[in-house]
Write a protein that holds these residues in place. Structure first.
Motif, PDB file in Angstrom:
ATOM      1  N   GLY A  16      45.134  46.012  22.317  1.00 39.74           N
ATOM      2  CA  GLY A  16      43.868  45.285  22.310  1.00 39.74           C
ATOM      3  C   GLY A  16      43.918  43.978  23.081  1.00 39.74           C
ATOM      4  N   ILE A  17      44.576  43.993  24.218  1.00 37.72           N
ATOM      5  CA  ILE A  17      44.722  42.771  25.013  1.00 37.72           C
ATOM      6  C   ILE A  17      43.380  42.374  25.617  1.00 37.72           C
ATOM      7  N   ILE A  18      43.037  41.100  25.487  1.00 39.44           N
ATOM      8  CA  ILE A  18      41.799  40.546  26.029  1.00 39.44           C
ATOM      9  C   ILE A  18      42.103  39.978  27.411  1.00 39.44           C
ATOM     10  N   ASP A  19      41.447  40.534  28.417  1.00 41.40           N
ATOM     11  CA  ASP A  19      41.704  40.111  29.792  1.00 41.40           C
ATOM     12  C   ASP A  19      40.859  38.894  30.125  1.00 41.40           C
ATOM     13  N   LEU A  20      41.527  37.790  30.458  1.00 40.65           N
ATOM     14  CA  LEU A  20      40.833  36.549  30.802  1.00 40.65           C
ATOM     15  C   LEU A  20      40.948  36.250  32.291  1.00 40.65           C
ATOM     16  N   SER A  21      41.251  37.281  33.088  1.00 41.16           N
ATOM     17  CA  SER A  21      41.512  37.059  34.511  1.00 41.16           C
ATOM     18  C   SER A  21      40.346  37.494  35.393  1.00 41.16           C
ATOM     19  N   GLY A  22      39.121  37.301  34.903  1.00 42.26           N
ATOM     20  CA  GLY A  22      37.965  37.655  35.715  1.00 42.26           C
ATOM     21  C   GLY A  22      37.822  36.780  36.952  1.00 42.26           C
ATOM     22  N   ARG A  23      38.132  35.497  36.838  1.00 35.99           N
ATOM     23  CA  ARG A  23      38.088  34.592  37.985  1.00 35.99           C
ATOM     24  C   ARG A  23      39.235  34.939  38.935  1.00 35.99           C
ATOM     25  N   PHE A  24      39.051  34.728  40.234  1.00 35.21           N
ATOM     26  CA  PHE A  24      40.046  35.194  41.203  1.00 35.21           C
ATOM     27  C   PHE A  24      41.419  34.570  40.990  1.00 35.21           C
ATOM     28  N   ASP A  25      41.464  33.320  40.478  1.00 34.09           N
ATOM     29  CA  ASP A  25      42.755  32.651  40.295  1.00 34.09           C
ATOM     30  C   ASP A  25      43.160  32.559  38.828  1.00 34.09           C
ATOM     31  N   ALA A  26      42.511  33.328  37.957  1.00 35.93           N
ATOM     32  CA  ALA A  26      42.891  33.335  36.538  1.00 35.93           C
ATOM     33  C   ALA A  26      44.010  34.341  36.321  1.00 35.93           C
ATOM     34  N   VAL A  27      45.004  33.966  35.533  1.00 34.64           N
ATOM     35  CA  VAL A  27      46.205  34.798  35.422  1.00 34.64           C
ATOM     36  C   VAL A  27      46.586  35.146  33.986  1.00 34.64           C
ATOM     37  N   MET A  28      45.744  34.805  33.023  1.00 31.48           N
ATOM     38  CA  MET A  28      46.115  34.986  31.623  1.00 31.48           C
ATOM     39  C   MET A  28      45.384  36.146  30.954  1.00 31.48           C
ATOM     40  N   ARG A  29      46.098  36.781  30.031  1.00 35.24           N
ATOM     41  CA  ARG A  29      45.535  37.722  29.074  1.00 35.24           C
ATOM     42  C   ARG A  29      46.109  37.356  27.714  1.00 35.24           C
ATOM     43  N   VAL A  30      45.450  37.747  26.649  1.00 33.18           N
ATOM     44  CA  VAL A  30      45.916  37.348  25.326  1.00 33.18           C
ATOM     45  C   VAL A  30      45.649  38.473  24.332  1.00 33.18           C
ATOM     46  N   ALA A  31      46.554  38.633  23.372  1.00 29.19           N
ATOM     47  CA  ALA A  31      46.426  39.669  22.344  1.00 29.19           C
ATOM     48  C   ALA A  31      46.582  39.046  20.962  1.00 29.19           C
ATOM     49  N   ALA A  32      45.788  39.510  20.019  1.00 26.23           N
ATOM     50  CA  ALA A  32      45.905  39.060  18.627  1.00 26.23           C
ATOM     51  C   ALA A  32      46.955  39.901  17.920  1.00 26.23           C
ATOM     52  N   LEU A  33      47.902  39.246  17.244  1.00 23.26           N
ATOM     53  CA  LEU A  33      48.948  39.944  16.494  1.00 23.26           C
ATOM     54  C   LEU A  33      48.836  39.587  15.014  1.00 23.26           C
TER      55      LEU A  33
END
Length: 332
Positions: free
Chosen positions: A196-213
């Motif tokens: 269930g990783i949330i992709d936060l890299s919609g912007r061209f220079d965004a590099v992060m994704r995050v998952a709730a554990l």
């Protein structure tokens, strides 16, 4: 494996002189638009001109007959003309547009050994299957029906749409590109879906994704059942950005951390997290951002080190030998 499945894979590996894309750290994307009729041609040009965007027009033989007078004018306006599906008759497109045809796109149903060999003999590079989403240097294929929504979205996310031939460092595909593609689809995409990783890299220079554990793995100094949030880097994009401009990459990394902070406040599944952590080679910027650096358990460090070394050729810089990958820990 059927031939219909085989040809796209071979094209990703560089067969028949196929292309891969441009520089993975450049905000440009190669925009291609299929043209099937004169009506498509007119509507596409109107929309592109209204947005001030130049593109590669994938023109079918039928469309070339219907809009012969407009092809040359489109090229003069800065658009690029390429072929679309069959029959493959590049000389007609070249005569009507006054421009050499350098690229040709074949839908999956039109990809045959005969068609690809004909392109190879004519010195025309086949375009691979288009990227599923925008990424720096990617080749996109946008149908006319989606163009009105896609163009402003690309601009809002910092991308610049250009003809395929204007992509910086556009290059032929290589076997490693196929390996990277398969790794993404078989390993990373499945893992992202499962976790269930949330992709936060919609912007061209965004590099992060995050998952709730729902747990806190060692060495985090928290009870095992503590809810946490785990950071995941888009390593391919980060390395691409770094190869272009290190200072801009560091700033993009910091902006991406702010994306994470906002996600912790806006995504319900993340709001219970008591800590944010990452297992990463890029722990230096995290430390400067206030994260605490902790040593991994030795067995886990060795396991992640092997995994990083395996993935390094297509996706990441060489793995440092002087220290183990480490965790960053910070309170949200």
């Amino acid at each position: 494996m059927s031939r219909r499945t085989l040809w796209p894979l071979l094209l990703r590996a560089g067969a028949f002189g196929s292309l891969h894309g441009g520089h993975p750290g450049d905000p440009a994307v190669g925009l291609t638009v299929p043209i099937e009729s004169a009506a498509d041609f007119a509507a596409t040009l109107e929309m592109l001109n209204a947005q001030g965007v130049k593109a590669t027009l994938l023109v079918s033989l039928t469309a070339s007959h219907e809009c012969a007078d407009d092809l040359w004018r489109a090229v003069q306006a800065g658009h690029e003309v390429a072929g679309w599906n069959g029959p493959i008759q590049p000389t007609r497109l070249e005569a009507l547009s006054g421009q050499p045809v350098r690229y040709w796109a074949l839908a999956a149903s039109s990809q045959t050994g005969g068609a690809l060999r004909k392109l190879r003999q004519a010195g025309i590079a086949p375009l691979p299957a288009p990227a599923r989403e925008a990424a720096p240097g990617a080749l996109l294929r946008v149908p006319l029906a989606d163009l009105r929504a896609v163009l402003p979205d690309l601009k809002a996310r910092g991308y610049r749409a250009v003809p395929a031939g204007e992509l910086r460092d556009l290059r032929p595909a290589e076997p490693r590109d196929l390996l990277h593609h398969l790794y993404q689809r078989v390993v990373e995409d499945r893992y992202a879906q499962r976790e269930g990783i949330i992709d936060l890299s919609g912007r061209f220079d965004a590099v992060m994704r995050v998952a709730a554990l729902d747990h806190a793995p060692p060495p985090l100094p928290l009870p095992p059942g503590t809810p946490t949030a785990e950071l995941h880097l888009n390593s391919t994009r980060l390395v691409g950005l770094a190869s272009r401009n290190l200072t801009a990459t560091y700033k993009a990394y910091q902006r991406s951390l702010r994306d994470v902070a906002q996600a912790l406040q806006t995504h319900p599944e993340l709001q219970g997290a008591q800590a944010v952590f990452a297992v990463t080679l890029f722990h230096g910027p995290l430390a400067k951002a206030g994260f605490t650096i902790l040593d991994l358990p030795p067995w886990r460090a060795r396991w992640y080190g092997l995994g990083s070394a395996f993935c390094a050729p297509p996706t990441a810089p060489p793995v440092p030998q002087r220290r183990h990958p480490q965790n960053g820990l910070d309170d949200p």
